[in-house]
Design a protein around this motif. Structure first.
Motif, PDB file in Angstrom:
ATOM      1  N   GLU A  29       0.835  -1.205   0.000  1.00 22.28           N
ATOM      2  CA  GLU A  29       0.000   0.000   0.000  1.00 22.28           C
ATOM      3  C   GLU A  29       0.869   1.253   0.000  1.00 22.28           C
ATOM      4  OE1 GLU A  29      -3.837  -1.803   2.430  1.00 22.28           O
ATOM      5  OE2 GLU A  29      -2.160  -0.919   3.544  1.00 22.28           O
ATOM      6  N   PHE A  30       1.925   1.248   0.804  1.00 27.02           N
ATOM      7  CA  PHE A  30       2.831   2.389   0.862  1.00 27.02           C
ATOM      8  C   PHE A  30       3.511   2.593  -0.485  1.00 27.02           C
ATOM      9  CE2 PHE A  30       7.037   4.265   2.127  1.00 27.02           C
ATOM     10  CZ  PHE A  30       6.546   5.501   2.493  1.00 27.02           C
ATOM     11  N   TYR A  31       3.959   1.521  -1.106  1.00 24.25           N
ATOM     12  CA  TYR A  31       4.591   1.610  -2.417  1.00 24.25           C
ATOM     13  C   TYR A  31       3.624   2.220  -3.438  1.00 24.25           C
ATOM     14  CZ  TYR A  31       6.916   0.395  -6.748  1.00 24.25           C
ATOM     15  OH  TYR A  31       7.506   0.459  -7.985  1.00 24.25           O
ATOM     16  N   ARG A  32       2.368   1.744  -3.450  1.00 20.94           N
ATOM     17  CA  ARG A  32       1.374   2.286  -4.387  1.00 20.94           C
ATOM     18  C   ARG A  32       1.107   3.759  -4.118  1.00 20.94           C
ATOM     19  NH1 ARG A  32      -1.305  -3.151  -4.122  1.00 20.94           N
ATOM     20  NH2 ARG A  32      -2.246  -2.457  -2.186  1.00 20.94           N
ATOM     21  N   LEU A  33       0.989   4.133  -2.845  1.00 21.67           N
ATOM     22  CA  LEU A  33       0.737   5.525  -2.492  1.00 21.67           C
ATOM     23  C   LEU A  33       1.887   6.412  -2.958  1.00 21.67           C
ATOM     24  CD1 LEU A  33      -0.674   6.903   0.804  1.00 21.67           C
ATOM     25  CD2 LEU A  33       1.332   7.921  -0.221  1.00 21.67           C
ATOM     26  N   VAL A  34       3.115   6.017  -2.643  1.00 18.40           N
ATOM     27  CA  VAL A  34       4.280   6.832  -2.999  1.00 18.40           C
ATOM     28  C   VAL A  34       4.418   6.947  -4.513  1.00 18.40           C
ATOM     29  CG1 VAL A  34       6.807   6.908  -2.960  1.00 18.40           C
ATOM     30  CG2 VAL A  34       5.549   6.446  -0.856  1.00 18.40           C
ATOM     31  N   SER A  35       4.319   5.833  -5.219  1.00 22.19           N
ATOM     32  CA  SER A  35       4.515   5.876  -6.667  1.00 22.19           C
ATOM     33  C   SER A  35       3.391   6.617  -7.382  1.00 22.19           C
ATOM     34  CB  SER A  35       4.708   4.472  -7.236  1.00 22.19           C
ATOM     35  OG  SER A  35       3.574   3.677  -7.026  1.00 22.19           O
ATOM     36  N   SER A  36       2.181   6.600  -6.829  1.00 16.99           N
ATOM     37  CA  SER A  36       1.048   7.270  -7.464  1.00 16.99           C
ATOM     38  C   SER A  36       0.884   8.728  -7.051  1.00 16.99           C
ATOM     39  CB  SER A  36      -0.259   6.545  -7.138  1.00 16.99           C
ATOM     40  OG  SER A  36      -0.247   5.251  -7.653  1.00 16.99           O
TER      41      SER A  36
END
Length: 87
Positions: A29-36
């Motif tokens: 979830e953190f990866y998706r949030l940061v990349s998006s």
């Protein structure tokens, strides 16, 4: 400023709720949030190893997830850097 706080809380909950608890961000979830949402503010936002290192530095209780207060540290750091405020 109220709208900015509302947007941050809503954004956190939108990403946090994808894998289970709406109170924490998992690694994915953190990866998706940061990349998006933060790719213009975080170098190497598309590098999983860099995001793992960033998450580890924020995860103060070492539970492998980020609660909102741990996430908020990142927002404060990014805002301070963006505003060129002294640390």
């Amino acid at each position: 400023m109220e709208s900015a706080i509302n947007a941050l809380v809503s954004g956190f909950k939108a990403y946090a709720g994808r894998d289970g608890s709406s109170d924490t961000l998992s690694r994915d979830e953190f990866y998706r949030l940061v990349s998006s949402e933060l790719s213009n503010f975080i170098k190497k936002a598309d590098d999983p190893a860099a995001i793992d290192q960033l998450m580890s530095s924020l995860d103060k209780n070492n539970d492998g997830e980020l609660n909102f207060l741990e996430f908020w540290q990142l927002i404060g750091q990014l805002a301070s850097k963006h505003g060129r405020f002294s640390q």
